[in-house]
Design a protein around this motif. Structure first.
Motif, PDB file in Angstrom:
ATOM      1  N   GLU A  23      49.772  11.301  47.862  1.00 57.68           N
ATOM      2  CA  GLU A  23      49.122  11.705  49.114  1.00 57.68           C
ATOM      3  C   GLU A  23      47.637  11.346  49.161  1.00 57.68           C
ATOM      4  O   GLU A  23      47.054  11.279  50.236  1.00 57.68           O
ATOM      5  CB  GLU A  23      49.312  13.203  49.369  1.00 57.68           C
ATOM      6  CG  GLU A  23      50.746  13.640  49.606  1.00 57.68           C
ATOM      7  CD  GLU A  23      51.403  13.025  50.835  1.00 57.68           C
ATOM      8  OE1 GLU A  23      50.701  12.416  51.659  1.00 57.68           O
ATOM      9  OE2 GLU A  23      52.630  13.150  50.950  1.00 57.68           O
ATOM     10  N   HIS A  48      47.441   8.454  51.274  1.00 59.89           N
ATOM     11  CA  HIS A  48      47.886   8.656  52.652  1.00 59.89           C
ATOM     12  C   HIS A  48      46.737   9.102  53.555  1.00 59.89           C
ATOM     13  O   HIS A  48      46.683   8.725  54.726  1.00 59.89           O
ATOM     14  CB  HIS A  48      49.048   9.649  52.699  1.00 59.89           C
ATOM     15  CG  HIS A  48      50.295   9.095  52.071  1.00 59.89           C
ATOM     16  ND1 HIS A  48      51.498   9.749  52.080  1.00 59.89           N
ATOM     17  CD2 HIS A  48      50.515   7.920  51.411  1.00 59.89           C
ATOM     18  CE1 HIS A  48      52.419   9.018  51.467  1.00 59.89           C
ATOM     19  NE2 HIS A  48      51.829   7.905  51.039  1.00 59.89           N
ATOM     20  N   GLU A 107      57.501  17.060  56.014  1.00 55.20           N
ATOM     21  CA  GLU A 107      57.692  15.668  55.595  1.00 55.20           C
ATOM     22  C   GLU A 107      59.027  15.105  56.102  1.00 55.20           C
ATOM     23  O   GLU A 107      59.117  13.923  56.429  1.00 55.20           O
ATOM     24  CB  GLU A 107      57.598  15.561  54.080  1.00 55.20           C
ATOM     25  CG  GLU A 107      56.192  15.928  53.601  1.00 55.20           C
ATOM     26  CD  GLU A 107      55.775  15.171  52.367  1.00 55.20           C
ATOM     27  OE1 GLU A 107      55.235  14.065  52.519  1.00 55.20           O
ATOM     28  OE2 GLU A 107      56.005  15.690  51.271  1.00 55.20           O
ATOM     29  N   HIS A 136      55.679   6.192  55.921  1.00 57.50           N
ATOM     30  CA  HIS A 136      56.460   7.394  56.199  1.00 57.50           C
ATOM     31  C   HIS A 136      57.739   7.097  56.971  1.00 57.50           C
ATOM     32  O   HIS A 136      58.538   8.003  57.208  1.00 57.50           O
ATOM     33  CB  HIS A 136      55.597   8.425  56.941  1.00 57.50           C
ATOM     34  CG  HIS A 136      54.514   9.009  56.070  1.00 57.50           C
ATOM     35  ND1 HIS A 136      53.329   8.364  55.839  1.00 57.50           N
ATOM     36  CD2 HIS A 136      54.467  10.151  55.347  1.00 57.50           C
ATOM     37  CE1 HIS A 136      52.590   9.091  55.019  1.00 57.50           C
ATOM     38  NE2 HIS A 136      53.252  10.174  54.700  1.00 57.50           N
TER      39      HIS A 136
HETATM   40 FE    FE Z   1      52.264  11.414  53.111  1.00 59.98          FE
END
Ligand code: FE
Ligand code: HXD
Length: 263
Positions: A103, A106, A161, A196
């Motif tokens: 992450e 991200h 998610e 994603h």
């Molecule tokens: Fe992510």
């Protein structure tokens, strides 16, 4: 661990039939709420390249707190883990440590996406936020702070998610959205979405596997109700955020709708 009620998955990770009956009922119930997020008008307009610039930019700003804080939600859950206490704890430890690292990048990709849509990083990081959009991040903090490892992972790693993988796939299903970015900037602008959008994204399934391992094949009705509430609550807060932006919807009169047009 009670061997009678312990769960060890035998079938494939991403096949709901690999999980106990109670899990299938839970997933089926929550999928209805997830659908209202994934098929939200805002994402359909985004997919078609028809989302007005002002809403597009507001969405990118409004989503930022959750993006920025997501590794912190996972860190809160990592604090609940005790090595060797239970197989589910060891699985959660591995998953959380690995994905906190993932992450990290991200957040950078979201910043690049926003920049490509005309949202500079200063305003992304510092502009005030609508209360309707802050509720999702407040909820995530609350659930990860106060609830058990399995409930908090259900609300975040499974629910948020999971829905995100699907709305990203929907937006990337056609070329219309990506084409709005000039070719040379496209890959960077699309990176967060593309990462994603893997329709086979294993993360939510891995989270589900951990949750089921933690509660076992025969949880109490109360445990299942808590999981169901946490998952659906995350979907409701996501929807609140999306609804908030779509209340401001007015089609761009000069057809200046696209992200690329902002540049
Ligand atoms: Fe992510
Ligand atoms: C959706 C707006 C209505 C917020 C989306 C939050 C998605 C979080 C995904 C997670 O992997 C964190 C990240 O930055 O990639």
């Amino acid at each position: 661990m009670n061997k009678e009620t312990g769960f060890t998955r035998n079938g494939p990770l991403m096949d709901i039939r690999s999980y106990p009956e109670w899990t299938r009922e839970l997933v089926a119930h929550c999928d209805e709420h997830k659908r209202r997020v994934v098929e939200h008008e805002l994402f359909l307009k985004m997919r078609d390249g028809m989302l007005p610039t002002s809403i597009h930019q507001a969405f990118l700003r409004g989503g930022w707190p959750v993006i920025e804080q997501f590794p912190q939600y996972m860190a809160r859950n990592l604090l609940k883990v005790r090595y060797g206490k239970h197989r589910g704890h060891d699985m959660a430890r591995r998953y959380l440590i690995r994905n906190i690292r993932v992450e990290q990048n991200h957040a950078d990709h979201w910043v690049h996406w926003a920049a490509a849509c005309g949202v500079d990083s200063h305003s992304l990081l510092h502009d005030g936020q609508a209360l309707e959009t802050l509720t999702l991040s407040h909820w995530c903090h609350q659930v990860c702070d106060r609830e058990s490892l399995e409930v908090a992972m259900a609300a975040t790693n499974y629910a948020i998610e999971g829905a995100t993988g699907e709305w990203c796939s929907a937006v990337c299903a056609k070329e219309d959205y990506a084409r709005q970015f000039p070719k040379e900037k496209r890959a960077k602008a699309m990176k967060w979405l593309a990462l994603h959008a893997h329709y086979d994204d294993e993360h939510p399934w891995e989270a589900l596997d951990i949750i089921v391992t933690l509660v076992g094949v025969d949880p109490t009705a109360h445990q299942v109700a808590e999981l169901r509430h946490a998952i659906c609550q995350s979907h409701r807060y996501m929807r609140l955020l999306l609804d908030h932006y779509m209340t401001q919807y007015v089609p761009d009169s000069n057809n200046e709708h696209a992200a690329g047009m902002v540049l």
